[in-house]
Scaffold this motif. Structure first.
Motif, mmCIF file in Angstrom:
data_model
loop_
_atom_site.group_PDB
_atom_site.id
_atom_site.type_symbol
_atom_site.label_atom_id
_atom_site.label_comp_id
_atom_site.label_asym_id
_atom_site.label_seq_id
_atom_site.Cartn_x
_atom_site.Cartn_y
_atom_site.Cartn_z
ATOM 1 N N TYR A 12 41.914 30.110 39.747
ATOM 2 C CA TYR A 12 40.884 30.853 39.684
ATOM 3 C C TYR A 12 39.980 30.826 38.583
ATOM 4 O O TYR A 12 40.385 30.527 37.408
ATOM 5 C CB TYR A 12 41.260 32.393 39.381
ATOM 6 C CG TYR A 12 42.240 32.490 40.533
ATOM 7 C CD1 TYR A 12 41.783 33.423 41.709
ATOM 8 C CD2 TYR A 12 43.522 32.369 40.785
ATOM 9 C CE1 TYR A 12 42.511 33.819 42.625
ATOM 10 C CE2 TYR A 12 44.364 32.990 41.569
ATOM 11 C CZ TYR A 12 43.745 33.518 43.026
ATOM 12 O OH TYR A 12 44.351 33.746 44.007
ATOM 13 N N THR A 48 36.757 31.929 35.970
ATOM 14 C CA THR A 48 36.378 33.092 35.308
ATOM 15 C C THR A 48 34.873 32.713 34.994
ATOM 16 O O THR A 48 34.598 31.322 34.541
ATOM 17 C CB THR A 48 37.079 33.702 34.536
ATOM 18 O OG1 THR A 48 37.464 32.844 33.442
ATOM 19 C CG2 THR A 48 38.524 34.127 34.929
ATOM 20 N N GLU A 50 46.166 26.699 43.861
ATOM 21 C CA GLU A 50 44.958 27.673 43.841
ATOM 22 C C GLU A 50 44.598 27.838 42.245
ATOM 23 O O GLU A 50 45.525 27.980 41.535
ATOM 24 C CB GLU A 50 45.277 28.999 44.373
ATOM 25 C CG GLU A 50 45.341 29.093 45.883
ATOM 26 C CD GLU A 50 45.584 30.424 46.574
ATOM 27 O OE1 GLU A 50 46.006 31.360 45.690
ATOM 28 O OE2 GLU A 50 45.803 30.717 47.793
ATOM 29 N N GLY A 72 35.241 32.211 40.639
ATOM 30 C CA GLY A 72 35.918 32.519 41.905
ATOM 31 C C GLY A 72 37.452 31.940 42.249
ATOM 32 O O GLY A 72 37.673 31.031 41.070
ATOM 33 N N LYS A 73 37.851 32.182 43.458
ATOM 34 C CA LYS A 73 39.019 31.349 43.958
ATOM 35 C C LYS A 73 38.785 30.108 44.564
ATOM 36 O O LYS A 73 37.895 30.064 45.377
ATOM 37 C CB LYS A 73 39.623 32.354 44.810
ATOM 38 C CG LYS A 73 41.090 31.649 45.369
ATOM 39 C CD LYS A 73 41.349 32.872 46.478
ATOM 40 C CE LYS A 73 42.779 31.899 47.122
ATOM 41 N NZ LYS A 73 43.245 33.149 48.090
ATOM 42 N N TRP A 74 39.354 29.254 44.053
ATOM 43 C CA TRP A 74 39.448 27.751 44.842
ATOM 44 C C TRP A 74 40.788 27.446 45.164
ATOM 45 O O TRP A 74 41.554 27.535 44.359
ATOM 46 C CB TRP A 74 38.836 26.700 43.754
ATOM 47 C CG TRP A 74 37.151 26.996 43.270
ATOM 48 C CD1 TRP A 74 36.841 27.820 42.407
ATOM 49 C CD2 TRP A 74 36.264 26.321 44.037
ATOM 50 N NE1 TRP A 74 35.347 27.907 42.355
ATOM 51 C CE2 TRP A 74 35.074 26.842 43.439
ATOM 52 C CE3 TRP A 74 35.977 25.466 44.768
ATOM 53 C CZ2 TRP A 74 33.782 26.475 43.605
ATOM 54 C CZ3 TRP A 74 34.673 25.004 45.141
ATOM 55 C CH2 TRP A 74 33.615 25.644 44.553
ATOM 56 N N LYS A 75 40.819 26.459 46.020
ATOM 57 C CA LYS A 75 42.091 25.776 46.465
ATOM 58 C C LYS A 75 41.728 24.229 46.237
ATOM 59 O O LYS A 75 40.762 23.678 46.706
ATOM 60 C CB LYS A 75 42.255 25.832 47.981
ATOM 61 C CG LYS A 75 42.851 27.346 48.226
ATOM 62 C CD LYS A 75 43.552 27.351 49.672
ATOM 63 C CE LYS A 75 43.777 28.762 50.097
ATOM 64 N NZ LYS A 75 44.571 29.083 51.439
ATOM 65 N N ASN A 101 36.380 26.236 48.629
ATOM 66 C CA ASN A 101 36.116 27.516 48.133
ATOM 67 C C ASN A 101 36.249 28.603 49.660
ATOM 68 O O ASN A 101 35.320 28.298 50.477
ATOM 69 C CB ASN A 101 34.599 27.654 47.447
ATOM 70 C CG ASN A 101 34.332 29.013 47.193
ATOM 71 O OD1 ASN A 101 34.523 29.998 47.548
ATOM 72 N ND2 ASN A 101 33.648 29.153 46.019
ATOM 73 N N SER A 124 35.188 31.438 50.113
ATOM 74 C CA SER A 124 34.315 32.296 50.237
ATOM 75 C C SER A 124 33.004 31.897 50.797
ATOM 76 O O SER A 124 32.104 32.427 51.480
ATOM 77 C CB SER A 124 34.122 33.262 48.948
ATOM 78 O OG SER A 124 33.759 32.193 48.028
#
Length: 148
Positions: free
Chosen positions: A144, A146, A142, A122-125, A92, A94
């Motif tokens: 996302y 929601t 990647e 959120g955004k995850w790799k 993550n 962030s």
């Protein structure tokens, strides 16, 4: 009482200047300036091995898919059917505290892995690093997530 003259103006200017500097120093101490990855330089030195894994995955067309069910649980599906050892990292960008590293020994039937932890929105790799039949592979995607 003395009249206000240029000496008083210089003194007031320096008092405000020092006050602003001290405020800036205090505010900068409140921000976390840590690196995203622990031991960043050690990680950077091992980049050639990482590059070779990426090249192996690209040449052999190794990949995986990620899907989610209605309960918010994710599963990873590999398309090769080979027995593998390695890790799946949910990174993550962030918040480092939300990162999740899972071993690939939870793979069902050599091709499917169910993630039991609920990932926050959120955004995850998703970083898959594994060895199959003596060859190392690395694939990163990647996703996302929601709000459910």
């Amino acid at each position: 009482m003395n009249k206000f003259h240029w000496g008083h103006g210089i003194f007031i200017f320096f008092v405000f200047y020092v006050g602003i500097l001290m405020t800036a120093v205090y505010k900068s101490k409140q921000i976390d300036h840590s690196l995203v990855i622990d031991e960043y330089y050690k990680h950077d030195l091992a980049y050639q091995a990482h590059y070779d894994k990426l090249k192996n995955a690209g040449n052999a067309k190794k990949d995986f898919e990620i899907s989610a069910d209605e309960n918010g649980r994710h599963q990873i599906i590999f398309n090769d059917g080979e027995k593998k050892q390695g890790t799946i990292t949910f990174y993550n960008p962030s918040n480092k505290k939300k990162d999740l590293v899972l071993p690939l020994n939870d793979v069902i039937g050599n091709d499917r892995m169910v993630i039991h932890e609920i990932l926050s929105p959120g955004k995850w790799k998703v970083q898959a690093d594994w060895i199959a039949l003596g060859t190392a592979y690395y694939v990163e995607k990647e996703i996302y997530i929601t709000v459910l």
